[in-house]
Motif scaffolding. Structure first.
Motif, short mmCIF file in Angstrom:
data_model
loop_
_atom_site.label_atom_id
_atom_site.label_comp_id
_atom_site.label_asym_id
_atom_site.label_seq_id
_atom_site.Cartn_x
_atom_site.Cartn_y
_atom_site.Cartn_z
N ALA A 149 -1.12 -7.44 -3.22
CA ALA A 149 -2.31 -6.71 -3.69
C ALA A 149 -3.55 -7.04 -2.86
N PRO A 150 -3.86 -8.32 -2.59
CA PRO A 150 -5.04 -8.61 -1.75
C PRO A 150 -4.97 -7.98 -0.37
N SER A 151 -3.79 -7.98 0.24
CA SER A 151 -3.67 -7.42 1.60
C SER A 151 -3.87 -5.91 1.59
N LEU A 152 -3.44 -5.25 0.53
CA LEU A 152 -3.63 -3.80 0.44
C LEU A 152 -5.10 -3.44 0.28
N VAL A 153 -5.83 -4.24 -0.49
CA VAL A 153 -7.27 -4.01 -0.64
C VAL A 153 -8.00 -4.31 0.66
N LYS A 154 -7.61 -5.42 1.32
CA LYS A 154 -8.26 -5.80 2.57
C LYS A 154 -8.07 -4.74 3.65
N SER A 155 -6.91 -4.11 3.66
CA SER A 155 -6.63 -3.06 4.65
C SER A 155 -7.07 -1.68 4.18
N ALA A 156 -7.73 -1.63 3.01
CA ALA A 156 -8.24 -0.37 2.44
C ALA A 156 -7.13 0.63 2.14
N ASN A 157 -5.92 0.13 1.91
CA ASN A 157 -4.80 1.00 1.54
C ASN A 157 -4.79 1.15 0.01
N LEU A 158 -5.80 1.85 -0.51
CA LEU A 158 -5.97 1.93 -1.96
C LEU A 158 -4.85 2.73 -2.63
N GLU A 159 -4.30 3.69 -1.95
CA GLU A 159 -3.24 4.50 -2.55
C GLU A 159 -2.03 3.62 -2.88
N LYS A 160 -1.64 2.75 -1.94
CA LYS A 160 -0.52 1.86 -2.20
C LYS A 160 -0.90 0.78 -3.21
N TYR A 161 -2.18 0.38 -3.21
CA TYR A 161 -2.67 -0.59 -4.20
C TYR A 161 -2.51 -0.03 -5.60
N TYR A 162 -2.93 1.24 -5.80
CA TYR A 162 -2.75 1.90 -7.10
C TYR A 162 -1.27 1.93 -7.49
N LYS A 163 -0.46 2.34 -6.53
CA LYS A 163 0.97 2.49 -6.80
C LYS A 163 1.61 1.16 -7.17
N THR A 164 1.22 0.11 -6.47
CA THR A 164 1.80 -1.22 -6.72
C THR A 164 1.46 -1.71 -8.12
N LEU A 165 0.19 -1.57 -8.51
CA LEU A 165 -0.26 -2.12 -9.79
C LEU A 165 0.08 -1.22 -10.98
N THR A 166 0.70 -0.08 -10.72
CA THR A 166 1.22 0.75 -11.81
C THR A 166 2.75 0.78 -11.78
N ASP A 167 3.34 -0.09 -10.97
CA ASP A 167 4.79 -0.17 -10.83
C ASP A 167 5.32 -1.26 -11.76
N PHE A 168 6.13 -0.90 -12.72
CA PHE A 168 6.62 -1.86 -13.69
C PHE A 168 7.47 -2.94 -13.04
N ASP A 169 8.17 -2.62 -11.97
CA ASP A 169 8.96 -3.62 -11.26
C ASP A 169 8.07 -4.71 -10.68
N PHE A 170 6.95 -4.30 -10.08
CA PHE A 170 6.02 -5.30 -9.52
C PHE A 170 5.41 -6.12 -10.65
N ILE A 171 4.97 -5.47 -11.71
CA ILE A 171 4.37 -6.18 -12.86
C ILE A 171 5.34 -7.20 -13.41
#
Length: 238
Positions: A24-46
């Motif tokens: 999650a931090p690396s996605l925010v740092k690289s401004a890849n917000l679309e994948k950040y959203y997808k990751t934090l709404t993914d039940f597998d990741f949670i």
């Protein structure tokens, strides 16, 4: 579980730890917000982050704070609806934190029971559909919104005393909560994380407490009629 869980399970423990901690931090740092959203709404990741022995529910909750939704509102890459979804999921996790610390297997039931609402955004509807596919162990799947949903007055529940709580005080900086209990303990809580950071144990039930304006002196009274003055830094850490 889905593709994310299968790929992660095939990796070494060291890779899993590094990946879950830095994704999650690396996605925010690289401004890849679309994948950040997808990751934090993914039940597998949670699920993976909550169940990892070096992380748990609080580090996951903090992943949702990596972007300030108010500051990001003028960013062309920011999606308001998806940002709202992240806030709702974070709120549901925070409301469930005291339960998940004791029993991580209740994750599916807790999220489903708190987020099941026809007005929920599309991202949460997708998350709920993903949760309903969980078949690794039996779980209670609520058919209606049966638990306190996020966005209301209740933000978090702190769980740690073994008897009635008789008094509560908040430090002037708003970062710690002091609680006095019939179990003969006075506890200091980190309000942001919900963790107990220090405990004072007396001989009798502690019936009241207060914090001095300096934020470091705690005054507590017990049922024997005695008054205790405590320095926050001198209390026993958990």
């Amino acid at each position: 579980m889905g593709e994310f869980a299968d790929k992660l399970a095939a990796q070494s423990p060291a890779f899993q730890r590094a990946y879950l901690g830095s994704l999650a931090p690396s996605l925010v740092k690289s401004a890849n917000l679309e994948k950040y959203y997808k990751t934090l709404t993914d039940f597998d990741f949670i699920t993976a982050k909550i169940n990892h022995p070096e992380f748990g529910v609080q580090p996951l909750i903090e992943d949702y704070d990596l972007i300030d939704h108010r500051e990001m509102s003028n960013n062309s890459e920011y999606n308001f609806k998806k940002g709202t979804s992240l806030e709702l999921i974070q709120g549901a996790l925070r409301l469930s934190a005291h339960i998940l610390v004791a029993d991580k297997r209740q994750l599916a039931s807790q999220l489903h029971g708190r987020l099941l609402n026809q007005k929920m955004p599309e991202e949460i509807q997708t998350l709920l559909a993903q949760i309903k596919q969980v078949k690794t162990f039996p779980w209670l799947c609520p058919l209606t919104t049966s638990l306190t949903p996020p966005g209301g007055r209740l933000l978090r529940t702190l769980n740690g005393h073994s008897d009635s709580v008789l008094g509560v005080a908040v430090t002037p900086n708003g970062q710690q909560v002091i609680s006095a209990s019939s179990d003969k303990t006075l506890k200091v809580w980190n309000l942001a994380t919900g963790e107990v950071i220090a405990t004072f144990t007396g001989e009798y039930p502690i019936s009241c407490c207060a914090v001095a304006p300096d934020g470091m002196t705690i005054v507590a009274g017990d049922t024997s009629g005695r008054v205790h003055f405590l320095r926050l830094q001198g209390m026993r850490e958990e």
